[in-house]
Design an enzyme around this catalytic site. Structure first.
Site: not given
Ligand code: RIB
Length: 292
Positions: A211, A242, A277
């Protein structure tokens, strides 16, 4: 050291920073343009490697300069690339990102990521079966996610499915995954707008709903738990999800509890947004532990 295999996308992020997003039919002047490695799979691989895991990436790039840069970046981050193949007749995947008004908007062109097929993944079967945990996302074909869920389940390898970007997923895949980590929007697509608290109860210690600033929610079999995130000054939120997924996988693979793994992952994700980034702010193990 945790052995982790990531099956997913590797893309080049083309990032424009602007003071606002253009309206339909409008042209505005931006402030900067940069290309940086990205793609949800590659981001998770780099994040897990920085946190000390032994990481194999299974993915495809195009036969172009972007592809070469992405492979160099994997090498620089100690990610094994034996199963990252340049597909010469197509272009590397790209993500077209606008950073404006404190958030991002992204259009992904999958390019070579379309070639991460079940047949391609089969080549990495041995590495997959030896993994402590496998991570997969959805910037690759749907049948690959189904195939990976099947082989992980059959070989008793825990699978973390990060269902991003959102698309409906079969009940079988959901059942076969060990962990599923949607954000609120992805959860509503996944569970057909079902009440999120009911969905959490249906999948105790498996469904983790992220969230954002609020934290991460799961059901521990008795009560619903919200593990709060850490407040930081965000520069760029791209890749925070990620980082969360990778860090959670590292912690779980090392035997930490569900709650401690989420805490560790929240800390890593909060550090990741403090630099520009998707991979720019991904922390090392020492940086996360220093803050916890
Ligand atoms: O989760 C982030 C990613 O989502 C970015 O780096 C971009 O590539 C997109 O796919």
């Amino acid at each position: 050291m945790a052995n982790i295999t990531i099956i997913g996308s590797s893309s080049m992020d083309l990032v424009v920073t602007a003071s606002k997003r253009p309206n339909k039919g409008e042209t505005i002047l931006g402030e900067s343009f940069k290309t940086v490695p990205g793609g949800k799979g590659a981001n998770q691989a780099v994040a897990a490697a920085r946190l000390g895991a032994n990481v194999h990436m299974v993915g495809c790039v195009g036969g172009d300069g972007f592809g070469e840069e992405i492979i160099k970046n994997f090498n620089a981050n100690r990610v094994f690339t034996d199963y990252v193949e340049p597909v010469t007749h197509t272009e590397t995947g790209t993500a077209h990102i606008t950073l404006a008004e404190g958030d991002n908007s992204i259009i992904v062109v999958k390019g070579a990521n379309n070639y991460v097929t079940p047949d391609y993944v089969k080549k990495a079967l041995e590495v997959i079966c030896k993994s402590d945990i496998v991570l997969i996302q959805q910037e690759i074909p749907e049948e690959t996610v189904e195939y990976v869920a099947e082989i992980c389940f059959a070989n008793d390898v825990p699978l973390l499915l990060n269902p991003a970007p959102a698309r409906p997923i079969s009940k079988t895949v959901i059942e076969r995954a060990a962990f599923i980590t949607p954000n609120e929007w992805e959860a509503s697509v996944l569970f057909n707008n079902k009440d999120i608290h009911e969905a959490l109860k249906e999948y105790p210690n498996k469904l983790l709903v992220t969230e954002g600033k609020n934290g991460v929610r799961y059901y521990d079999g008795e009560i619903e738990v919200l593990v709060p995130s850490y407040a930081v000054e965000a520069v760029d939120t791209t890749g925070a999800g990620d980082t969360f997924n990778a860090a959670f996988a590292v912690a779980i693979a090392e035997g930490k509890s569900m709650k401690d793994s989420i805490r560790f992952a929240n800390r890593a994700a909060s550090l990741s947004v403090t630099k520009f980034g998707a991979q720019g702010g991904m922390p090392t193990r020492e940086e996360v532990e220093g803050c916890l």
